[in-house]
Design a protein around this motif. Structure first.
Motif, PDB file in Angstrom:
ATOM      1  N   GLY A  58       0.809  -1.211   0.000  1.00 36.28           N
ATOM      2  CA  GLY A  58       0.000   0.000   0.000  1.00 36.28           C
ATOM      3  C   GLY A  58       0.842   1.260   0.000  1.00 36.28           C
ATOM      4  O   GLY A  58       1.882   1.326   0.662  1.00 36.28           O
ATOM      5  N   LEU A  59       0.414   2.237  -0.777  1.00 34.84           N
ATOM      6  CA  LEU A  59       0.984   3.582  -0.737  1.00 34.84           C
ATOM      7  C   LEU A  59      -0.117   4.497  -0.223  1.00 34.84           C
ATOM      8  O   LEU A  59      -1.166   4.629  -0.856  1.00 34.84           O
ATOM      9  N   PHE A  60       0.107   5.121   0.915  1.00 36.79           N
ATOM     10  CA  PHE A  60      -0.889   5.982   1.540  1.00 36.79           C
ATOM     11  C   PHE A  60      -0.385   7.422   1.532  1.00 36.79           C
ATOM     12  O   PHE A  60       0.578   7.745   2.229  1.00 36.79           O
ATOM     13  N   LEU A  61      -1.028   8.249   0.733  1.00 41.47           N
ATOM     14  CA  LEU A  61      -0.684   9.656   0.627  1.00 41.47           C
ATOM     15  C   LEU A  61      -1.699  10.457   1.426  1.00 41.47           C
ATOM     16  O   LEU A  61      -2.870  10.519   1.070  1.00 41.47           O
ATOM     17  N   ARG A  62      -1.244  11.042   2.529  1.00 39.87           N
ATOM     18  CA  ARG A  62      -2.168  11.733   3.426  1.00 39.87           C
ATOM     19  C   ARG A  62      -1.929  13.240   3.363  1.00 39.87           C
ATOM     20  O   ARG A  62      -0.800  13.702   3.472  1.00 39.87           O
ATOM     21  N   ASP A  63      -3.032  13.982   3.204  1.00 41.11           N
ATOM     22  CA  ASP A  63      -2.956  15.432   3.109  1.00 41.11           C
ATOM     23  C   ASP A  63      -3.510  16.135   4.337  1.00 41.11           C
ATOM     24  O   ASP A  63      -3.619  17.352   4.361  1.00 41.11           O
ATOM     25  N   ASP A  64      -3.915  15.364   5.344  1.00 40.90           N
ATOM     26  CA  ASP A  64      -4.468  15.983   6.549  1.00 40.90           C
ATOM     27  C   ASP A  64      -3.423  15.946   7.657  1.00 40.90           C
ATOM     28  O   ASP A  64      -2.692  14.979   7.812  1.00 40.90           O
ATOM     29  N   ALA A  65      -3.362  17.010   8.413  1.00 39.04           N
ATOM     30  CA  ALA A  65      -2.390  17.087   9.509  1.00 39.04           C
ATOM     31  C   ALA A  65      -3.051  16.711  10.824  1.00 39.04           C
ATOM     32  O   ALA A  65      -4.270  16.784  10.979  1.00 39.04           O
ATOM     33  N   GLY A  66      -2.249  16.299  11.780  1.00 37.38           N
ATOM     34  CA  GLY A  66      -2.744  16.089  13.136  1.00 37.38           C
ATOM     35  C   GLY A  66      -3.459  14.777  13.362  1.00 37.38           C
ATOM     36  O   GLY A  66      -4.164  14.610  14.347  1.00 37.38           O
ATOM     37  N   VAL A  67      -3.281  13.798  12.466  1.00 41.54           N
ATOM     38  CA  VAL A  67      -3.881  12.488  12.687  1.00 41.54           C
ATOM     39  C   VAL A  67      -2.811  11.583  13.277  1.00 41.54           C
ATOM     40  O   VAL A  67      -1.803  11.302  12.636  1.00 41.54           O
ATOM     41  N   ASP A  68      -3.027  11.163  14.518  1.00 43.53           N
ATOM     42  CA  ASP A  68      -2.043  10.352  15.239  1.00 43.53           C
ATOM     43  C   ASP A  68      -2.183   8.904  14.812  1.00 43.53           C
ATOM     44  O   ASP A  68      -3.232   8.291  14.999  1.00 43.53           O
ATOM     45  N   LEU A  69      -1.131   8.332  14.224  1.00 40.18           N
ATOM     46  CA  LEU A  69      -1.203   6.949  13.763  1.00 40.18           C
ATOM     47  C   LEU A  69      -0.151   6.103  14.459  1.00 40.18           C
ATOM     48  O   LEU A  69       0.929   6.576  14.801  1.00 40.18           O
ATOM     49  N   ASP A  70      -0.498   4.830  14.655  1.00 40.71           N
ATOM     50  CA  ASP A  70       0.473   3.868  15.162  1.00 40.71           C
ATOM     51  C   ASP A  70       1.070   3.139  13.970  1.00 40.71           C
ATOM     52  O   ASP A  70       0.428   2.949  12.957  1.00 40.71           O
ATOM     53  N   TYR A  71       2.323   2.712  14.135  1.00 37.37           N
ATOM     54  CA  TYR A  71       2.933   1.875  13.112  1.00 37.37           C
ATOM     55  C   TYR A  71       4.003   1.058  13.791  1.00 37.37           C
ATOM     56  O   TYR A  71       4.969   1.613  14.304  1.00 37.37           O
ATOM     57  N   GLY A  72       3.832  -0.280  13.795  1.00 40.71           N
ATOM     58  CA  GLY A  72       4.762  -1.114  14.540  1.00 40.71           C
ATOM     59  C   GLY A  72       4.736  -0.698  15.994  1.00 40.71           C
ATOM     60  O   GLY A  72       3.693  -0.693  16.623  1.00 40.71           O
ATOM     61  N   CYS A  73       5.882  -0.276  16.516  1.00 42.42           N
ATOM     62  CA  CYS A  73       5.963   0.151  17.921  1.00 42.42           C
ATOM     63  C   CYS A  73       6.001   1.662  18.044  1.00 42.42           C
ATOM     64  O   CYS A  73       6.195   2.192  19.135  1.00 42.42           O
ATOM     65  N   GLY A  74       5.864   2.384  16.933  1.00 41.57           N
ATOM     66  CA  GLY A  74       6.018   3.826  16.992  1.00 41.57           C
ATOM     67  C   GLY A  74       4.759   4.581  16.638  1.00 41.57           C
ATOM     68  O   GLY A  74       3.740   4.004  16.295  1.00 41.57           O
ATOM     69  N   LEU A 130       3.830  10.542   2.577  1.00 37.27           N
ATOM     70  CA  LEU A 130       3.581   9.233   1.987  1.00 37.27           C
ATOM     71  C   LEU A 130       4.130   8.143   2.894  1.00 37.27           C
ATOM     72  O   LEU A 130       5.280   8.205   3.318  1.00 37.27           O
ATOM     73  N   LEU A 131       3.302   7.161   3.168  1.00 37.99           N
ATOM     74  CA  LEU A 131       3.718   5.988   3.920  1.00 37.99           C
ATOM     75  C   LEU A 131       3.527   4.765   3.042  1.00 37.99           C
ATOM     76  O   LEU A 131       2.485   4.600   2.408  1.00 37.99           O
ATOM     77  N   CYS A 132       4.543   3.923   2.987  1.00 38.34           N
ATOM     78  CA  CYS A 132       4.487   2.706   2.174  1.00 38.34           C
ATOM     79  C   CYS A 132       4.473   1.488   3.100  1.00 38.34           C
ATOM     80  O   CYS A 132       5.281   1.401   4.018  1.00 38.34           O
ATOM     81  N   VAL A 133       3.547   0.560   2.856  1.00 36.76           N
ATOM     82  CA  VAL A 133       3.466  -0.645   3.681  1.00 36.76           C
ATOM     83  C   VAL A 133       3.594  -1.871   2.795  1.00 36.76           C
ATOM     84  O   VAL A 133       3.322  -1.824   1.586  1.00 36.76           O
ATOM     85  N   ALA A 134       4.006  -2.973   3.386  1.00 35.69           N
ATOM     86  CA  ALA A 134       4.209  -4.222   2.664  1.00 35.69           C
ATOM     87  C   ALA A 134       3.532  -5.354   3.420  1.00 35.69           C
ATOM     88  O   ALA A 134       3.208  -5.218   4.608  1.00 35.69           O
ATOM     89  N   PRO A 135       3.291  -6.481   2.756  1.00 32.81           N
ATOM     90  CA  PRO A 135       2.684  -7.633   3.436  1.00 32.81           C
ATOM     91  C   PRO A 135       3.446  -8.005   4.704  1.00 32.81           C
ATOM     92  O   PRO A 135       4.673  -8.009   4.732  1.00 32.81           O
ATOM     93  N   GLY A 136       2.679  -8.280   5.773  1.00 35.42           N
ATOM     94  CA  GLY A 136       3.269  -8.656   7.047  1.00 35.42           C
ATOM     95  C   GLY A 136       3.399  -7.507   8.027  1.00 35.42           C
ATOM     96  O   GLY A 136       3.752  -7.722   9.185  1.00 35.42           O
ATOM     97  N   GLN A 137       3.101  -6.281   7.582  1.00 32.43           N
ATOM     98  CA  GLN A 137       3.222  -5.132   8.470  1.00 32.43           C
ATOM     99  C   GLN A 137       1.863  -4.759   9.065  1.00 32.43           C
ATOM    100  O   GLN A 137       0.825  -5.092   8.523  1.00 32.43           O
ATOM    101  N   VAL A 138       1.922  -4.092  10.216  1.00 37.10           N
ATOM    102  CA  VAL A 138       0.714  -3.633  10.911  1.00 37.10           C
ATOM    103  C   VAL A 138       0.813  -2.123  11.069  1.00 37.10           C
ATOM    104  O   VAL A 138       1.850  -1.600  11.472  1.00 37.10           O
ATOM    105  N   GLY A 139      -0.254  -1.404  10.718  1.00 41.72           N
ATOM    106  CA  GLY A 139      -0.225   0.044  10.842  1.00 41.72           C
ATOM    107  C   GLY A 139      -1.620   0.633  10.867  1.00 41.72           C
ATOM    108  O   GLY A 139      -2.593  -0.018  10.507  1.00 41.72           O
ATOM    109  N   GLY A 140      -1.709   1.884  11.311  1.00 43.31           N
ATOM    110  CA  GLY A 140      -2.990   2.570  11.388  1.00 43.31           C
ATOM    111  C   GLY A 140      -3.307   2.990  12.804  1.00 43.31           C
ATOM    112  O   GLY A 140      -2.415   3.206  13.620  1.00 43.31           O
ATOM    113  N   LYS A 141      -4.587   3.064  13.120  1.00 41.37           N
ATOM    114  CA  LYS A 141      -5.029   3.456  14.456  1.00 41.37           C
ATOM    115  C   LYS A 141      -6.282   2.659  14.782  1.00 41.37           C
ATOM    116  O   LYS A 141      -7.208   2.559  13.974  1.00 41.37           O
ATOM    117  N   GLU A 142      -6.308   2.069  15.962  1.00 43.27           N
ATOM    118  CA  GLU A 142      -7.417   1.190  16.327  1.00 43.27           C
ATOM    119  C   GLU A 142      -8.752   1.924  16.306  1.00 43.27           C
ATOM    120  O   GLU A 142      -8.860   3.078  16.737  1.00 43.27           O
TER     121      GLU A 142
END
Length: 299
Positions: A48-64, A73-85
């Motif tokens: 996935g390629l996620f191009l975000r134009d909004d500021a101030g959205v707190d997202l988790d990715y892995g442990c960070g 732009l954030l790029c993700v690959a199979p086996g990764q976990v990201g986003g916000k619950e």
């Protein structure tokens, strides 16, 4: 227990955000058309390629965590976990997403080459911050992919889709390379901290229990992914991080040999399990054995 959306295929995510299915293996989402949406913490089996134009959205990715800025732009690959619950809240977001399943690439050179795009393994705080021109170029490619998906499928559609995706990835690589250059001062600071970390590692005698420092260890201590760390060091020094570590070790070895230590003593002090491993590394770096180096000192 975290609620995780399993994105086994591109339309698992499309359905979640309310986007119509476009293709079994490819999805292009204009968030302006589906916003507001609920948060989701995603376990990806797709790229996935996620191009975000909004500021101030707190997202988790892995442990960070990461606060998005406009044009990130954030790029993700199979086996990764990201986003916000998902907490039940609906949020207004802007930007685009391109998701594609690994099966789309089957039989194409990109199936093998995609592993070369190291930015898929970067952490969230190492996301790409694009210029306006870069942003617009990537959006135009996503629009073209979506137009292709809207057309009647034929024998060339898959090849065209893969070509568009490969073009987008190549532009992303170019943009990342630009980011490494424009952040040269930051990168130089990383190199200083890298050298300081190596110095402290041997000063604290960690090599006696942990062995020689690894790229992964250094990246972790500097709060980076190994891939991003390696790319920064390569762009800054022209050499790999692992070679930088080896050169540091050889400098320490030369100091010890010049001070009168035996080859075996230097090998043990630097954390080598076997003296022959030390001698092999020394010769590979210097072109001569440690014994030949000592002989040269005596002459």
């Amino acid at each position: 227990m975290s609620k995780i959306l399993k994105v086994r295929n591109v339309n698992d995510y499309s359905r979640y955000v309310g986007c119509a299915e476009q293709h079994p293996l490819v999805s292009v989402i204009d968030y302006a058309e589906v916003s507001p949406i609920r948060h989701s913490l995603n376990n990806y089996s797709v790229y996935g390629l996620f191009l975000r134009d909004d500021a101030g959205v707190d997202l988790d990715y892995g442990c960070g965590k990461y606060d998005y800025n406009k044009g990130t732009l954030l790029c993700v690959a199979p086996g990764q976990v990201g986003g916000k619950e998902d907490n039940g809240e609906r949020v207004a977001i802007a930007g685009w997403a391109l998701l594609f399943h690994p099966d789309l690439l089957h039989g194409f050179p990109l199936e093998r080459r995609i592993r070369e795009y190291s930015f898929f393994d970067y952490r969230i705080n190492e996301a790409l911050h694009m210029t306006d021109e870069e942003h617009d170029l990537l959006v135009s490619l996503m629009r073209q992919i979506r137009e292709e998906l809207a057309g009647k499928p034929d024998g060339l559609q898959q090849a065209i889709l893969v070509s568009y995706i490969e073009l987008a990835l190549n532009f992303c690589q170019r943009f990342y390379n630009r980011q490494f250059v424009t952040r040269k001062i930051e990168n130089s600071d990383i190199l200083v901290r890298f050298n300081s970390l190596l110095h402290d590692y041997f000063e604290d005698k960690l090599q006696l229990t942990l062995g020689l420092p690894t790229v992964q260890y250094c990246a972790d201590r500097l709060c980076m992914s190994a891939n991003y760390f390696g790319d920064v060091i390569k762009k800054t020094t022209g050499d790999t991080a692992s070679n930088h570590i080896r050169r540091f070790v050889i400098r320490l070895a030369k100091n010890g040999l010049a001070a009168g230590e035996t080859v075996s003593q230097v090998s043990d002090r630097l954390g080598f399990e076997y003296t022959q491993h030390f001698s092999r590394m020394f010769k590979k770096q210097e072109g001569i054995t440690p014994s030949e180096y000592c002989q040269g000192l005596r002459n």
